[in-house]
Design a protein around this motif. Structure first.
Motif, PDB file in Angstrom:
ATOM      1  N   GLU A  15     -32.398 -54.990  49.186  1.00 21.64           N
ATOM      2  CA  GLU A  15     -33.615 -55.521  49.740  1.00 21.64           C
ATOM      3  C   GLU A  15     -33.209 -55.474  51.238  1.00 21.64           C
ATOM      4  OE1 GLU A  15     -34.531 -59.354  48.395  1.00 21.64           O
ATOM      5  OE2 GLU A  15     -35.060 -58.677  46.406  1.00 21.64           O
ATOM      6  N   GLY A  16     -33.971 -54.850  52.085  1.00 21.00           N
ATOM      7  CA  GLY A  16     -33.740 -54.823  53.468  1.00 21.00           C
ATOM      8  C   GLY A  16     -32.986 -53.464  53.884  1.00 21.00           C
ATOM      9  N   LEU A  17     -32.978 -53.372  55.315  1.00 21.20           N
ATOM     10  CA  LEU A  17     -32.581 -52.132  56.168  1.00 21.20           C
ATOM     11  C   LEU A  17     -31.093 -51.976  55.796  1.00 21.20           C
ATOM     12  CD1 LEU A  17     -33.437 -50.716  59.428  1.00 21.20           C
ATOM     13  CD2 LEU A  17     -31.385 -51.128  59.057  1.00 21.20           C
ATOM     14  N   ASP A  18     -30.111 -53.065  56.100  1.00 23.59           N
ATOM     15  CA  ASP A  18     -28.767 -53.014  56.049  1.00 23.59           C
ATOM     16  C   ASP A  18     -28.422 -52.720  54.635  1.00 23.59           C
ATOM     17  OD1 ASP A  18     -28.530 -53.218  58.700  1.00 23.59           O
ATOM     18  OD2 ASP A  18     -28.541 -55.241  58.824  1.00 23.59           O
ATOM     19  N   ALA A  19     -29.076 -53.533  53.622  1.00 22.59           N
ATOM     20  CA  ALA A  19     -28.800 -53.339  52.309  1.00 22.59           C
ATOM     21  C   ALA A  19     -28.806 -51.833  51.888  1.00 22.59           C
ATOM     22  CB  ALA A  19     -29.340 -54.183  51.171  1.00 22.59           C
ATOM     23  N   LEU A  20     -29.957 -51.134  52.294  1.00 22.68           N
ATOM     24  CA  LEU A  20     -30.104 -49.896  51.772  1.00 22.68           C
ATOM     25  C   LEU A  20     -29.199 -48.809  52.467  1.00 22.68           C
ATOM     26  CD1 LEU A  20     -31.952 -47.807  50.493  1.00 22.68           C
ATOM     27  CD2 LEU A  20     -33.533 -47.859  52.354  1.00 22.68           C
ATOM     28  N   VAL A  21     -28.875 -49.255  53.737  1.00 18.68           N
ATOM     29  CA  VAL A  21     -27.967 -48.145  54.486  1.00 18.68           C
ATOM     30  C   VAL A  21     -26.633 -48.331  53.779  1.00 18.68           C
ATOM     31  CG1 VAL A  21     -26.637 -48.022  56.496  1.00 18.68           C
ATOM     32  CG2 VAL A  21     -29.012 -48.263  56.720  1.00 18.68           C
TER      33      VAL A  21
ATOM     34  N   PHE B  39     -26.155 -49.441  50.635  1.00 21.99           N
ATOM     35  CA  PHE B  39     -25.898 -48.423  49.359  1.00 21.99           C
ATOM     36  C   PHE B  39     -25.881 -47.198  49.339  1.00 21.99           C
ATOM     37  CE2 PHE B  39     -28.055 -47.272  45.438  1.00 21.99           C
ATOM     38  CZ  PHE B  39     -27.274 -48.090  44.600  1.00 21.99           C
ATOM     39  N   VAL B  40     -26.381 -46.482  50.505  1.00 23.55           N
ATOM     40  CA  VAL B  40     -26.345 -45.098  50.474  1.00 23.55           C
ATOM     41  C   VAL B  40     -25.057 -44.697  50.960  1.00 23.55           C
ATOM     42  CG1 VAL B  40     -27.362 -43.172  51.941  1.00 23.55           C
ATOM     43  CG2 VAL B  40     -28.922 -44.834  50.844  1.00 23.55           C
ATOM     44  N   SER B  41     -24.628 -45.487  52.041  1.00 22.05           N
ATOM     45  CA  SER B  41     -23.014 -45.381  52.240  1.00 22.05           C
ATOM     46  C   SER B  41     -22.208 -45.501  51.206  1.00 22.05           C
ATOM     47  CB  SER B  41     -22.720 -46.421  53.358  1.00 22.05           C
ATOM     48  OG  SER B  41     -23.703 -46.053  54.664  1.00 22.05           O
ATOM     49  N   GLY B  42     -22.256 -46.604  50.423  1.00 28.14           N
ATOM     50  CA  GLY B  42     -21.231 -46.513  49.248  1.00 28.14           C
ATOM     51  C   GLY B  42     -21.451 -45.501  48.180  1.00 28.14           C
TER      52      GLY B  42
ATOM     53  N   ASN C  53     -18.489 -40.757  46.160  1.00 25.18           N
ATOM     54  CA  ASN C  53     -18.721 -39.414  45.767  1.00 25.18           C
ATOM     55  C   ASN C  53     -18.650 -38.443  46.684  1.00 25.18           C
ATOM     56  OD1 ASN C  53     -19.175 -37.379  44.099  1.00 25.18           O
ATOM     57  ND2 ASN C  53     -20.650 -38.239  42.775  1.00 25.18           N
ATOM     58  N   TYR C  54     -17.760 -37.674  46.623  1.00 25.86           N
ATOM     59  CA  TYR C  54     -17.652 -36.763  47.820  1.00 25.86           C
ATOM     60  C   TYR C  54     -18.453 -35.542  47.426  1.00 25.86           C
ATOM     61  CZ  TYR C  54     -14.196 -39.166  50.420  1.00 25.86           C
ATOM     62  OH  TYR C  54     -13.286 -40.287  50.950  1.00 25.86           O
ATOM     63  N   ASP C  55     -19.050 -35.344  46.055  1.00 26.89           N
ATOM     64  CA  ASP C  55     -19.750 -34.366  45.715  1.00 26.89           C
ATOM     65  C   ASP C  55     -21.259 -34.598  45.944  1.00 26.89           C
ATOM     66  OD1 ASP C  55     -17.480 -33.042  44.727  1.00 26.89           O
ATOM     67  OD2 ASP C  55     -17.579 -33.867  42.947  1.00 26.89           O
ATOM     68  N   VAL C  56     -21.591 -35.531  46.494  1.00 27.62           N
ATOM     69  CA  VAL C  56     -23.145 -35.843  46.805  1.00 27.62           C
ATOM     70  C   VAL C  56     -23.593 -35.006  47.944  1.00 27.62           C
ATOM     71  CG1 VAL C  56     -24.964 -37.359  47.478  1.00 27.62           C
ATOM     72  CG2 VAL C  56     -22.893 -38.183  45.823  1.00 27.62           C
ATOM     73  N   THR C  57     -24.365 -34.260  47.728  1.00 28.46           N
ATOM     74  CA  THR C  57     -25.182 -33.163  48.670  1.00 28.46           C
ATOM     75  C   THR C  57     -26.566 -33.740  49.020  1.00 28.46           C
ATOM     76  OG1 THR C  57     -26.006 -31.974  46.796  1.00 28.46           O
ATOM     77  CG2 THR C  57     -23.966 -31.268  47.618  1.00 28.46           C
ATOM     78  N   ASP C  58     -27.256 -34.496  48.353  1.00 27.21           N
ATOM     79  CA  ASP C  58     -28.478 -34.759  48.447  1.00 27.21           C
ATOM     80  C   ASP C  58     -28.872 -36.225  48.141  1.00 27.21           C
ATOM     81  OD1 ASP C  58     -30.192 -32.171  49.463  1.00 27.21           O
ATOM     82  OD2 ASP C  58     -28.613 -31.680  47.733  1.00 27.21           O
ATOM     83  N   VAL C  59     -29.509 -37.069  48.927  1.00 35.94           N
ATOM     84  CA  VAL C  59     -29.881 -38.340  48.398  1.00 35.94           C
ATOM     85  C   VAL C  59     -31.416 -38.365  48.992  1.00 35.94           C
ATOM     86  CG1 VAL C  59     -29.707 -40.955  48.823  1.00 35.94           C
ATOM     87  CG2 VAL C  59     -27.549 -39.485  48.984  1.00 35.94           C
TER      88      VAL C  59
END
Length: 137
Positions: free
Chosen positions: A60-66, A68-71, A76-82
């Motif tokens: 919940e919130g901007l910082d939490a979303l950022v 989470f996506v950062s985590g 996982n270095y294999d992530v290409t798209d979010v």
């Protein structure tokens, strides 16, 4: 790269996100992650994509979303798209959050070489001029 899928409610944004996510799954040599609020895309997104319910992780919130996506990118270095569905519902704010969110995720996208697509329920005229370059054509 950051991409914003924008439009008012009912304009077909989620359908476009589903198409883009499934296309990314077919074309990617890595992993595709779709973050949603609630489990409404379970049968629409390919089983090869990682589908994540933001509510299940208390995002919940901007910082939490950022964070989470950062985590996700760090773990996982294999992530290409979010892909993030219902972005403004997750942040809990209005379009005023788009500019700082886009700036933070752009930096992350460039440093981790991940394509990030945000679904924003707003018209182009509501967005700050600084983020209009990221709007999908």
């Amino acid at each position: 790269m950051i991409t914003l899928l924008i439009g008012k409610k009912g304009s077909g944004k989620t359908k476009k996100l589903i198409e883009l996510a499934n296309e990314a799954v077919q074309n990617s040599n890595g992993n595709v992650v779709v973050i949603e609020k609630g489990l409404k895309l379970t049968y629409d997104i390919s089983h090869k994509a990682r589908l994540v319910d933001s509510d299940a992780y208390g995002i919940e919130g901007l910082d939490a979303l950022v964070g989470f996506v950062s985590g996700i990118c760090a773990a996982n270095y294999d992530v290409t798209d979010v892909f993030v569905d219902s972005t403004l519902k997750i942040t809990g704010k209005g379009v005023e959050e788009v500019e700082p969110l886009t700036a933070k995720l752009k930096t992350l996208s460039e440093s981790s070489n991940v394509n990030i697509c945000l679904l924003i329920s707003a018209g182009a005229e509501e967005l700050p001029a600084s983020v209009r370059e990221f709007v999908a054509k």
